[in-house]
Design a protein around this motif. Structure first.
Motif, mmCIF file in Angstrom:
data_model
loop_
_atom_site.group_PDB
_atom_site.id
_atom_site.type_symbol
_atom_site.label_atom_id
_atom_site.label_comp_id
_atom_site.label_asym_id
_atom_site.label_seq_id
_atom_site.Cartn_x
_atom_site.Cartn_y
_atom_site.Cartn_z
ATOM 1 N N SER A 260 0.816 -1.218 0.000
ATOM 2 C CA SER A 260 0.000 0.000 0.000
ATOM 3 C C SER A 260 0.841 1.256 0.000
ATOM 4 O O SER A 260 1.830 1.342 0.714
ATOM 5 C CB SER A 260 -0.879 0.028 1.248
ATOM 6 N N GLU A 261 0.419 2.233 -0.799
ATOM 7 C CA GLU A 261 1.065 3.544 -0.832
ATOM 8 C C GLU A 261 0.082 4.534 -0.203
ATOM 9 O O GLU A 261 -1.039 4.693 -0.679
ATOM 10 C CB GLU A 261 1.373 3.919 -2.296
ATOM 11 N N ALA A 262 0.520 5.172 0.883
ATOM 12 C CA ALA A 262 -0.356 6.163 1.517
ATOM 13 C C ALA A 262 -0.235 7.473 0.764
ATOM 14 O O ALA A 262 0.312 8.455 1.257
ATOM 15 C CB ALA A 262 0.023 6.319 2.987
ATOM 16 N N GLY A 263 -0.710 7.490 -0.459
ATOM 17 C CA GLY A 263 -0.629 8.664 -1.312
ATOM 18 C C GLY A 263 -1.081 8.305 -2.708
ATOM 19 O O GLY A 263 -1.652 7.218 -2.918
ATOM 20 N N VAL A 264 -0.821 9.203 -3.668
ATOM 21 C CA VAL A 264 -1.281 8.981 -5.047
ATOM 22 C C VAL A 264 -0.259 8.167 -5.847
ATOM 23 O O VAL A 264 -0.556 7.102 -6.367
ATOM 24 C CB VAL A 264 -1.473 10.333 -5.785
ATOM 25 N N GLY A 265 0.963 8.711 -5.935
ATOM 26 C CA GLY A 265 1.966 8.162 -6.842
ATOM 27 C C GLY A 265 2.490 6.820 -6.360
ATOM 28 O O GLY A 265 2.924 6.686 -5.218
ATOM 29 N N VAL A 266 2.449 5.819 -7.244
ATOM 30 C CA VAL A 266 3.005 4.512 -6.876
ATOM 31 C C VAL A 266 4.366 4.332 -7.568
ATOM 32 O O VAL A 266 4.817 3.221 -7.790
ATOM 33 C CB VAL A 266 2.044 3.351 -7.224
ATOM 34 N N ASP A 267 5.006 5.465 -7.894
ATOM 35 C CA ASP A 267 6.288 5.356 -8.591
ATOM 36 C C ASP A 267 7.423 4.894 -7.682
ATOM 37 O O ASP A 267 8.515 4.605 -8.149
ATOM 38 C CB ASP A 267 6.664 6.652 -9.330
ATOM 39 N N ASN A 268 7.160 4.823 -6.365
ATOM 40 C CA ASN A 268 8.170 4.244 -5.464
ATOM 41 C C ASN A 268 7.896 2.762 -5.204
ATOM 42 O O ASN A 268 8.507 2.153 -4.348
ATOM 43 C CB ASN A 268 8.251 5.034 -4.142
ATOM 44 N N VAL A 269 6.933 2.206 -5.958
ATOM 45 C CA VAL A 269 6.619 0.771 -5.840
ATOM 46 C C VAL A 269 6.910 0.119 -7.190
ATOM 47 O O VAL A 269 6.564 0.685 -8.232
ATOM 48 C CB VAL A 269 5.112 0.563 -5.505
ATOM 49 N N GLY B 24 -6.610 11.126 -0.072
ATOM 50 C CA GLY B 24 -6.250 11.593 1.269
ATOM 51 C C GLY B 24 -5.412 12.858 1.313
ATOM 52 O O GLY B 24 -5.527 13.645 2.260
ATOM 53 N N ASN B 25 -4.510 13.047 0.328
ATOM 54 C CA ASN B 25 -3.629 14.219 0.428
ATOM 55 C C ASN B 25 -3.927 15.315 -0.597
ATOM 56 O O ASN B 25 -3.154 16.266 -0.745
ATOM 57 C CB ASN B 25 -2.157 13.793 0.373
ATOM 58 N N THR B 26 -5.069 15.195 -1.277
ATOM 59 C CA THR B 26 -5.419 16.159 -2.322
ATOM 60 C C THR B 26 -5.393 17.604 -1.801
ATOM 61 O O THR B 26 -4.757 18.481 -2.403
ATOM 62 C CB THR B 26 -6.840 15.841 -2.869
ATOM 63 N N PRO C 190 11.253 20.167 0.174
ATOM 64 C CA PRO C 190 11.681 18.771 -0.002
ATOM 65 C C PRO C 190 10.488 17.798 -0.087
ATOM 66 O O PRO C 190 10.279 16.993 0.819
ATOM 67 C CB PRO C 190 12.541 18.511 1.237
ATOM 68 N N HIS C 191 9.699 17.911 -1.143
ATOM 69 C CA HIS C 191 8.533 17.044 -1.400
ATOM 70 C C HIS C 191 7.600 17.021 -0.177
ATOM 71 O O HIS C 191 7.382 15.980 0.442
ATOM 72 C CB HIS C 191 8.985 15.623 -1.765
ATOM 73 N N LEU C 192 7.039 18.195 0.104
ATOM 74 C CA LEU C 192 6.203 18.338 1.307
ATOM 75 C C LEU C 192 4.703 18.381 1.011
ATOM 76 O O LEU C 192 3.914 18.642 1.918
ATOM 77 C CB LEU C 192 6.591 19.631 2.049
ATOM 78 N N GLY C 193 4.320 18.145 -0.266
ATOM 79 C CA GLY C 193 2.910 18.288 -0.637
ATOM 80 C C GLY C 193 1.946 17.550 0.277
ATOM 81 O O GLY C 193 0.874 18.057 0.614
ATOM 82 N N ALA C 194 2.323 16.361 0.693
ATOM 83 C CA ALA C 194 1.404 15.543 1.504
ATOM 84 C C ALA C 194 1.761 15.602 2.984
ATOM 85 O O ALA C 194 1.164 14.879 3.787
ATOM 86 C CB ALA C 194 1.459 14.095 1.015
ATOM 87 N N SER C 195 2.724 16.458 3.316
ATOM 88 C CA SER C 195 3.235 16.459 4.696
ATOM 89 C C SER C 195 2.422 17.364 5.615
ATOM 90 O O SER C 195 2.900 18.414 6.067
ATOM 91 C CB SER C 195 4.708 16.859 4.701
ATOM 92 N N ALA D 265 3.744 18.329 -8.497
ATOM 93 C CA ALA D 265 3.208 17.026 -8.933
ATOM 94 C C ALA D 265 4.317 15.979 -8.952
ATOM 95 O O ALA D 265 4.451 15.206 -8.004
ATOM 96 C CB ALA D 265 2.544 17.174 -10.290
ATOM 97 N N ARG D 266 5.107 15.966 -10.004
ATOM 98 C CA ARG D 266 6.211 15.019 -10.103
ATOM 99 C C ARG D 266 7.382 15.676 -10.829
ATOM 100 O O ARG D 266 7.189 16.351 -11.853
ATOM 101 C CB ARG D 266 5.788 13.772 -10.890
ATOM 102 N N GLY D 267 8.584 15.437 -10.311
ATOM 103 C CA GLY D 267 9.784 15.965 -10.951
ATOM 104 C C GLY D 267 9.892 15.447 -12.369
ATOM 105 O O GLY D 267 9.606 14.280 -12.611
HETATM 106 O O1 LIG Z 1 2.037 10.970 -4.703
HETATM 107 C C1 LIG Z 1 1.784 11.423 -3.601
HETATM 108 O O2 LIG Z 1 0.732 11.146 -2.980
HETATM 109 C C2 LIG Z 1 2.737 12.382 -2.989
HETATM 110 O O3 LIG Z 1 3.850 12.577 -3.778
HETATM 111 C C3 LIG Z 1 3.094 12.044 -1.605
HETATM 112 O O4 LIG Z 1 3.931 10.964 -1.609
HETATM 113 P P1 LIG Z 1 4.661 10.608 -0.241
HETATM 114 O O5 LIG Z 1 3.592 10.111 0.670
HETATM 115 O O6 LIG Z 1 5.626 9.547 -0.679
HETATM 116 O O7 LIG Z 1 5.280 11.843 0.235
#
Ligand SMILES: O=C(O)[C@H](O)COP(=O)(O)O
Ligand SMILES: NC(=O)c1ccc[n+]([C@@H]2O[C@H](COP(=O)([O-])OP(=O)(O)OC[C@H]3O[C@@H](n4cnc5c(N)ncnc54)[C@H](O)[C@@H]3O)[C@@H](O)[C@H]2O)c1
Length: 350
Positions: A4-13, A31-33, A212-217, A165-167
């Motif tokens: 599970s990815e707690a976010g949108v992007g699954v590019d780290n999976v 959740g993080n919109t 430093p990628h804080l959109g969902a923080s 959004a994404r780099g």
């Molecule tokens: O895709 C996303 O939801 C955001 O980039 C947040 O990703 P993160 O939870 O890995 O910061």
């Protein structure tokens, strides 16, 4: 198994590897919109008024009131590329500052964009009209380098750009050049092609505001995503629903009470097919035929179920509805599907 990815992007999976191993990959797209949208709005305000630069200047002991002359947002045009969840929330928030919002999306129709106040247009029409441009698309081949040297050249001189959004959606080399030449008047960057970025030329540029990628923080977004993912996992375990799965279309249907028996039947037919035809090989042809309106969309799961039956036991791998189509393809199976309305010569075939 579920990843599970707690976010949108699954590019780290590694979604392909997960599919191969029969693992469900899920995300929590909602959740993080709001948090990502709010950060984008904050970036727009920072670019307009140079708040971080003013703070840094005061920390350096200065009182520089002339250097940080800004612009009002009222009456300015914001171009929004990608009118999904976040793009829409950014639009409505920035309209309250009196910004005119224009946008483009290949899926969201102009009539829908109009319902949240966005004037829809093509990208070539959009570039020259914008004072600010913000991107809210996924990073896919079509969006990689969407803002590049060519598109920057079509923009107003001094356009300010935001990427939360994404780099890579904004080409970093082209952005640096545009900042140097003044074609781009400032950039708000939350995301980078490489994170953390080894090349710091952009983050060190005086007209760049970065995070430093804080959109969902935010506490709220993290709590929402955590709750969403927990509920999604409980639903899967209970066999109630499969929400947020990005690689398991067939399994989504398997949760439905009405389709469960059909999946069992498909699998049983596959087992029978294997018993009759022998080990799966690249000479085999599989045709899954369904009949009658109630099975109109059954191919979404039935073919996968037949493949599970055919491959089970014959494959060294663990086979399930998620990975069976992939293993079937790799074994060279030729698979086709046929849907018939009626079992007569005049049947409509699709
Ligand atoms: O895709 C996303 O939801 C955001 O980039 C947040 O990703 P993160 O939870 O890995 O910061
Ligand atoms: N910075 C962060 O921490 C953070 C947080 C959440 C989401 N994100 C990212 O923000 C982006 C948007 O997320 P979302 O939830 O709004 O996604 P979404 O799926 O709701 O919206 C994306 C939109 O982009 C559109 N799109 C696809 N290709 C396009 C193209 N070539 N041109 C224009 N539009 C195109 C889609 O049709 C869709 O409407 C994603 O990349 C996501 O990973 C980042």
């Amino acid at each position: 198994m579920v990843c599970s990815e707690a976010g949108v992007g699954v590019d780290n999976v590694d979604v392909n590897a997960s599919t191969r191993n029969g693992i469900i990959v899920m995300n929590t797209p909602n959740g993080n919109t709001l948090s990502a949208a709010e950060l984008t709005c904050a970036m727009i305000l920072c670019l307009a008024r140079q708040i971080p630069q003013g703070t840094a200047s005061m920390r350096a002991g200065k009182w520089d009131r002339k250097k940080f002359m800004g612009v009002e947002l009222f009456g300015k045009t914001l171009g929004i590329v990608g009118l999904g969840r976040i793009g829409k929330e950014v639009a409505t928030r920035m309209q309250s500052f009196g910004m005119k919002t224009i946008g483009y999306d290949p899926i969201v129709p102009a009539e829908v964009a109009a319902t949240f106040g966005v004037d829809f247009m093509s990208l070539p029409q959009l570039w020259p009209l914008c004072d600010f441009i913000t991107v809210h698309t996924p990073l896919v081949p079509a969006t990689k380098g969407l803002l590049n040297t060519e598109s920057f050249a079509k923009c107003k001189k001094g356009v300010k750009v935001i990427n939360c959004a994404r780099g890579g959606i904004i080409d970093e080399e082209a952005l640096l050049q545009a900042l140097e030449s003044g074609q781009c008047g400032g950039a708000g960057l939350d995301v980078f092609g490489e994170e953390p970025p080894k090349n710091t030329a952009l983050v060190n540029h005086p007209n760049v505001v970065s995070c430093p990628h804080l959109g969902a923080s935010t506490h709220e977004a993290q709590r929402r995503c955590g709750e969403d993912i927990a509920n999604q996992i409980v639903d899967v375990v209970k066999g109630k629903a499969l929400v947020g799965a990005v690689n398991a279309q067939a399994l989504t249907s398997a949760m439905d009470l009405e389709t469960k028996p059909w999946i069992q039947l498909g699998e049983a037919l596959g087992v029978m097919g294997q018993a009759l035809a022998g080990k799966v090989n690249d000479q085999m042809k599989v045709k899954v035929t369904t009949l009658g309106e109630s099975l109109r969309t059954a191919k979404n799961y039935l073919t996968s179920a037949v493949m599970v039956g055919l491959l089970k036991g014959a494959s060294e791998n663990y086979v399930n509805l998620i990975n069976a189509p992939l293993f079937g393809k790799e074994a060279g199976l030729s698979v086709s599907e046929l849907f018939l309305y009626f079992c007569v010569d005049l049947a409509f075939q699709f």
